[in-house]
Design an enzyme around this catalytic site. Structure first.
Site, PDB file in Angstrom:
ATOM      1  N   ASP A 128       6.292   2.613  -5.882  1.00 44.50           N
ATOM      2  CA  ASP A 128       7.244   1.493  -5.891  1.00 44.50           C
ATOM      3  C   ASP A 128       8.278   1.546  -7.015  1.00 44.50           C
ATOM      4  OD1 ASP A 128       5.841   0.470  -3.733  1.00 44.50           O
ATOM      5  OD2 ASP A 128       4.557  -0.797  -4.978  1.00 44.50           O
ATOM      6  N   ASN A 172       7.040  -2.869  -2.032  1.00 43.25           N
ATOM      7  CA  ASN A 172       6.513  -4.136  -2.529  1.00 43.25           C
ATOM      8  C   ASN A 172       7.677  -5.012  -2.995  1.00 43.25           C
ATOM      9  OD1 ASN A 172       4.487  -5.918  -2.864  1.00 43.25           O
ATOM     10  ND2 ASN A 172       3.503  -4.882  -4.565  1.00 43.25           N
ATOM     11  N   LYS A 214      33.250   2.688  13.627  1.00 45.16           N
ATOM     12  CA  LYS A 214      32.251   3.555  12.976  1.00 45.16           C
ATOM     13  C   LYS A 214      31.196   3.894  14.016  1.00 45.16           C
ATOM     14  CE  LYS A 214      30.150   5.035   9.029  1.00 45.16           C
ATOM     15  NZ  LYS A 214      29.244   5.895   9.710  1.00 45.16           N
ATOM     16  N   SER A 216      28.069   5.321  13.749  1.00 50.06           N
ATOM     17  CA  SER A 216      26.646   5.036  13.492  1.00 50.06           C
ATOM     18  C   SER A 216      26.527   4.173  12.238  1.00 50.06           C
ATOM     19  CB  SER A 216      25.881   6.346  13.262  1.00 50.06           C
ATOM     20  OG  SER A 216      26.376   7.000  12.111  1.00 50.06           O
TER      21      SER A 216
HETATM   22  O1  F6P Z   1       2.145  -0.436  -4.018  1.00 53.43           O
HETATM   23  C1  F6P Z   1       2.292   0.549  -3.048  1.00 53.43           C
HETATM   24  C2  F6P Z   1       2.465  -0.069  -1.677  1.00 53.43           C
HETATM   25  O2  F6P Z   1       2.587   0.997  -0.741  1.00 53.43           O
HETATM   26  C3  F6P Z   1       3.614  -1.038  -1.515  1.00 53.43           C
HETATM   27  O3  F6P Z   1       4.864  -0.390  -1.367  1.00 53.43           O
HETATM   28  C4  F6P Z   1       3.196  -1.795  -0.288  1.00 53.43           C
HETATM   29  O4  F6P Z   1       3.764  -3.085  -0.257  1.00 53.43           O
HETATM   30  C5  F6P Z   1       1.687  -1.871  -0.448  1.00 53.43           C
HETATM   31  O5  F6P Z   1       1.315  -0.825  -1.343  1.00 53.43           O
HETATM   32  C6  F6P Z   1       0.942  -1.693   0.854  1.00 53.43           C
HETATM   33  O6  F6P Z   1      -0.407  -1.866   0.615  1.00 53.43           O
HETATM   34  P1  F6P Z   1      -1.563  -1.446   1.647  1.00 53.43           P
HETATM   35  O7  F6P Z   1      -1.758   0.022   1.517  1.00 53.43           O
HETATM   36  O8  F6P Z   1      -2.728  -2.220   1.174  1.00 53.43           O
HETATM   37  O9  F6P Z   1      -1.084  -1.810   3.018  1.00 53.43           O
END
Ligand code: F6P
Ligand code: ADP
Length: 322
Positions: A128, A172, A214, A216
């Site tokens: 993230d 996230n 445009k 795409s």
């Molecule tokens: O923190 C890493 C992450 O992949 C986030 O980007 C995402 O919101 C979350 O974990 C998803 O969690 P899970 O694997 O529990 O679905």
């Protein structure tokens, strides 16, 4: 000097975590310290899934995606009584120090363990890029390349069909994967929590591009904001573009780590073990202006986010050009 070090991975897995684990094991052995792995993060610490490993364990994991020692989320780790079990398990094995590879949630556990007598150093392992005081996290570069490849691929097909596509990108609460991928792929419209466009604004921007012929249009949006299937229907109805939606999801978390993620992971792993040998704990290793730095976990959790609004503005400006 400490004689035993443990290493665990916690929270969502990230490419490069294995390189960090390998680095911790190799650094420890090179300094005469016994390395231990803990399987499945804090869950394994509480359940005593702790194993001594030798150099062979580190031999061929550096290039592997995911985390071979497993990761987990254990909300109960916030309770002191649960953490006491973890501390007791470590003390029974005379493991005095721990490297915790994960995100800011995992650091909070590491900080609390340090206060309970087990020195912990955290490494930034998450796709993230949401560790405020580190320029990059281990896993971000690999996930970014995955997203960019995906956006390049959807470009091929929407260009063929004169379409618009809405792509939802994981991250996230942090919009970096979306912002950097939009920058690197030329996605015409993009929106994140940090610099949010309303559905109305997105549709207006797409309509302008349609009216200028445009061929795409990629609309890259961070997860947990819109219902992308509904948004695609609205774009189709109000702009004239036939529109599709796609969610990249957990595809972003897998794959072999890139060279940069491995480089950061190995260097940070060495630094973490050095800090533990120096008797330090409650620290987190980050990358700041191309240098590794160790900071107090407590201070890092309270650092304000870097303001990237100017970056968003400039990218939006050039995307208006048709
Ligand atoms: O923190 C890493 C992450 O992949 C986030 O980007 C995402 O919101 C979350 O974990 C998803 O969690 P899970 O694997 O529990 O679905
Ligand atoms: P990340 O480390 O990627 O941010 P999470 O936020 O899910 O992932 O945290 C990973 C784990 O760290 C949690 O499942 C929990 O075991 C532990 N943890 C999170 N917050 C705390 C806290 N406040 N105190 C103790 N442990 C925590």
């Amino acid at each position: 000097m400490i004689k035993k070090i443990g290493v665990l991975t916690s929270g969502g897995d990230a490419p490069g975590m294995n390189a960090a684990v390998a680095s911790v094991i190799k650094t420890a052995i090179s300094k005469g310290i016994e390395p231990y792995i803990i399987r499945d993060g804090y869950k394994g610490l509480v359940n005593n899934w702790i194993e001594k490993v030798d150099i062979n364990f580190a031999a061929d994991i550096i290039s592997k995606g995911g985390t071979v020692i497993g990761s987990a989320r254990l909300p109960e780790f916030k309770e002191e009584s649960v953490r006491q079990k973890a501390v007791a398990n470590l003390k029974a094995l005379k493991i005095e120090a721990l490297v915790v590879i994960g995100g800011d949630g995992s650091y909070q556990g590491a900080e609390k363990l340090t206060k309970m007598g087990i020195n912990c150093v955290g490494l930034p392992g998450t796709i993230d890029n949401d560790i405020v005081s580190s320029d990059y996290t281990i896993g971000f570069d690999t996930a970014l390349n995955t997203v960019i490849n995906a956006l390049d691929q959807v470009r091929d097909t929407i260009q063929s069909h004169n379409r618009c596509i809405v792509v939802e990108i994981m991250g996230n609460g942090c919009g970096d994967l979306t912002l950097y991928a939009a920058t690197g792929s030329g996605a015409e419209v993009f929106s994140t929590k940090e610099n949010l466009l309303s559905e109305k604004e997105i549709i207006e921007q797409v309509k302008v591009l349609h009216d200028k012929n445009k061929r795409s249009v990629i609309v890259a949006v961070a997860e947990k904001i819109y219902d992308v299937n509904e948004l695609a229907k609205k774009i189709e109805k109000q702009t004239g573009y036939e529109t599709r939606a796609t969610i990249l999801g957990h595809i972003q978390r897998g794959g072999k780590p890139t060279a940069m993620d491995r480089y950061l992971a190995v260097k940070a792993g060495i630094f973490a073990v050095e800090e533990l040998i120096a008797g330090k704990g409650g620290l987190y290793i980050g990358m700041s202006n191309n240098n590794l730095v160790a900071r107090d976990i407590e201070s890092t959790l309270n650092m304000p986010k870097v303001d990237k609004n100017e970056e968003y503005k400039k990218l939006r400006e050039i995307n208006k050009a048709v």
